[in-house]
Design a protein around this motif. Structure first.
Motif, mmCIF file in Angstrom:
data_model
loop_
_atom_site.group_PDB
_atom_site.id
_atom_site.type_symbol
_atom_site.label_atom_id
_atom_site.label_comp_id
_atom_site.label_asym_id
_atom_site.label_seq_id
_atom_site.Cartn_x
_atom_site.Cartn_y
_atom_site.Cartn_z
ATOM 1 N N VAL A 290 0.863 -1.173 0.000
ATOM 2 C CA VAL A 290 0.000 0.000 0.000
ATOM 3 C C VAL A 290 0.904 1.227 0.000
ATOM 4 O O VAL A 290 1.795 1.346 0.849
ATOM 5 C CB VAL A 290 -0.930 0.031 1.229
ATOM 6 C CG1 VAL A 290 -1.794 1.285 1.202
ATOM 7 C CG2 VAL A 290 -1.803 -1.218 1.280
ATOM 8 N N PHE A 291 0.701 2.115 -0.955
ATOM 9 C CA PHE A 291 1.542 3.320 -0.995
ATOM 10 C C PHE A 291 0.712 4.520 -1.426
ATOM 11 O O PHE A 291 -0.338 4.391 -2.049
ATOM 12 C CB PHE A 291 2.735 3.118 -1.934
ATOM 13 C CG PHE A 291 2.395 3.147 -3.410
ATOM 14 C CD1 PHE A 291 2.588 4.292 -4.165
ATOM 15 C CD2 PHE A 291 1.890 2.007 -4.042
ATOM 16 C CE1 PHE A 291 2.297 4.316 -5.517
ATOM 17 C CE2 PHE A 291 1.596 2.023 -5.399
ATOM 18 C CZ PHE A 291 1.793 3.180 -6.139
ATOM 19 N N GLY A 292 1.199 5.692 -1.072
ATOM 20 C CA GLY A 292 0.554 6.930 -1.465
ATOM 21 C C GLY A 292 1.296 7.591 -2.598
ATOM 22 O O GLY A 292 2.507 7.414 -2.768
ATOM 23 N N SER A 293 0.572 8.359 -3.407
ATOM 24 C CA SER A 293 1.181 9.028 -4.550
ATOM 25 C C SER A 293 0.526 10.390 -4.753
ATOM 26 O O SER A 293 -0.702 10.511 -4.731
ATOM 27 C CB SER A 293 1.018 8.168 -5.809
ATOM 28 O OG SER A 293 1.605 8.797 -6.935
ATOM 29 N N VAL A 294 1.363 11.407 -4.948
ATOM 30 C CA VAL A 294 0.852 12.751 -5.208
ATOM 31 C C VAL A 294 1.848 13.482 -6.097
ATOM 32 O O VAL A 294 3.051 13.182 -6.088
ATOM 33 C CB VAL A 294 0.628 13.536 -3.889
ATOM 34 C CG1 VAL A 294 1.955 13.879 -3.222
ATOM 35 C CG2 VAL A 294 -0.196 14.785 -4.115
ATOM 36 N N ASN A 295 1.343 14.434 -6.892
ATOM 37 C CA ASN A 295 2.181 15.252 -7.750
ATOM 38 C C ASN A 295 2.869 14.394 -8.805
ATOM 39 O O ASN A 295 2.547 13.218 -8.981
ATOM 40 C CB ASN A 295 3.176 16.058 -6.903
ATOM 41 C CG ASN A 295 3.617 17.331 -7.610
ATOM 42 O OD1 ASN A 295 4.630 17.361 -8.274
ATOM 43 N ND2 ASN A 295 2.830 18.381 -7.454
ATOM 44 N N ALA A 296 3.827 14.976 -9.537
ATOM 45 C CA ALA A 296 4.487 14.274 -10.638
ATOM 46 C C ALA A 296 5.717 15.050 -11.060
ATOM 47 O O ALA A 296 5.776 16.277 -10.914
ATOM 48 C CB ALA A 296 3.529 14.120 -11.820
ATOM 49 N N ASN A 297 6.708 14.348 -11.590
ATOM 50 C CA ASN A 297 7.867 15.040 -12.154
ATOM 51 C C ASN A 297 7.776 15.046 -13.684
ATOM 52 O O ASN A 297 6.802 14.552 -14.257
ATOM 53 C CB ASN A 297 9.179 14.421 -11.650
ATOM 54 C CG ASN A 297 9.364 12.966 -12.056
ATOM 55 O OD1 ASN A 297 9.113 12.604 -13.205
ATOM 56 N ND2 ASN A 297 9.806 12.127 -11.129
#
Length: 348
Positions: A290-297
């Motif tokens: 389980v992981f969180g993800s936000v924004n982007a490069n």
């Protein structure tokens, strides 16, 4: 020039400034004419005074981080006048941290990054803006009416990129994906899942409106009700609502060796009864991640542009449920019952 601004931290301070200063050359070499900005929940939270930070030289913040513009001039030659362009939202911190130092500003570890229209950088809801070439993404002309979807698509592209990386931990051939939430992020997550050839299921609470048809057009299955009522266990799950009960149910629903990505941001202060021991047992014994993800490069923005380029333009256009001219800006920022993506248009 005209710009949509707020006083950060002051609720309902949204206004249309008719004589906002032209963008300073120090903001970037590429001068862009704004075509449109998309509106999302972050904008509504900033308007409500919940967060936001003005640039150091002013007490007002130009909002808008889902950009679409047309290049007016680019002395660097990286783009050409007339090209469609979107601006990357986040800038690396000035220290920089280890991640920002290698252009992974989406993974900033010290929180000193800045963000257009959100944190200490003017946003894109103004008639003209500037951007450095490194933070400009050229777009296919076919995306002229939907290019403002690139920012939310970049968030989804990052999520899928990290899922792909995690999946290499073991021999694994996922077949089924569940997306919880059929807002713009959820629908774009389902789009990228379908492009990967997965069997896609989308869960949302709206039984009517445009969402079921949009999901069906992807060849996916639309569900209402609760996660626990679903009769399958997804190999991959993307939680895009941030609703605490849905987050927990999705974490428990994944198939063995499943991957769960959390993209929705929950509001604090809500306490629910939950068996944490059962969750721990499931995660450990079934090798879940389980992981969180936000924004982007920048890499994710490029991946998102490629994904939008492969999509059906009419399907992408259907995500935009209202297009409002800048003169009627207040209407654009007033949520409607069937909204998916509302777009504020500066030029047509």
């Amino acid at each position: 020039m005209r710009a949509i601004t707020v006083a950060p931290g002051v609720a309902d301070s949204l206004r249309l400034d008719e004589a906002w200063p032209e963008p300073h050359p120090e903001e970037g070499a590429i001068l862009v004419e704004a075509l449109a900005v998309g509106i999302c929940g972050t904008d509504h939270e900033i308007i409500a005074g919940e967060f936001g930070e003005a640039p150091p030289d002013t007490d007002r913040l130009v909002i808008g981080h889902e950009s679409l513009g047309r290049v007016l001039e680019d002395p660097t030659g990286s783009l050409h006048p007339g090209d469609l362009v979107a601006g990357i939202v986040r800038r690396p911190d000035p220290v920089p941290c280890a991640n920002c130092a290698v252009d992974e500003w989406d993974m900033c570890r010290n929180g000193q990054y800045t963000e257009h229209g959100i944190k200490a950088l003017s946003g894109f809801a103004r008639e003209r803006w500037r951007i450095p070439p490194k933070f400009a993404i050229g777009l296919d002309p076919d995306l002229a009416h939907v290019g403002m979807l690139l920012e939310p698509a970049s968030v989804v592209a990052k999520a899928w990129d990290h899922i792909d990386r995690i999946s290499r931990r073991a021999e694994w051939q996922p077949q089924t994906a569940l997306v919880a939430g059929a807002g713009p992020i959820g629908l774009l997550a389902a789009l990228l899942a379908s492009q990967r050839g997965l069997t896609v299921h989308v869960l949302d609470r709206a039984p009517t409106g445009p969402k079921p048809a949009l999901v069906a057009a992807l060849g996916a299955t639309y569900h209402t009700g609760t996660v626990n009522e679903l009769d399958f266990e997804p190999d991959i799950a993307l939680e895009c609502t941030g609703a605490p009960s849905v987050v927990l149910e999705v974490m428990c629903k994944a198939a063995p060796v499943g991957i769960v990505c959390l993209t929705g941001v929950s509001s604090g202060g809500r306490i629910i009864n939950f068996d944490a021991g059962a969750l721990n047992r499931t995660l450990v014994l079934e090798n879940h991640v389980v992981f969180g993800s936000v924004n982007a490069n920048r890499r994710h923005w490029k991946l998102a542009a490629e994904a939008l380029g492969r999509a059906d333009p009419s399907w992408l256009g259907s995500l935009v449920t209202r297009r409002i001219p800048v003169e009627a800006y207040a209407e654009a920022y007033r949520p409607g019952p069937d909204d998916i993506k509302v777009v504020l248009e500066f030029a047509r």
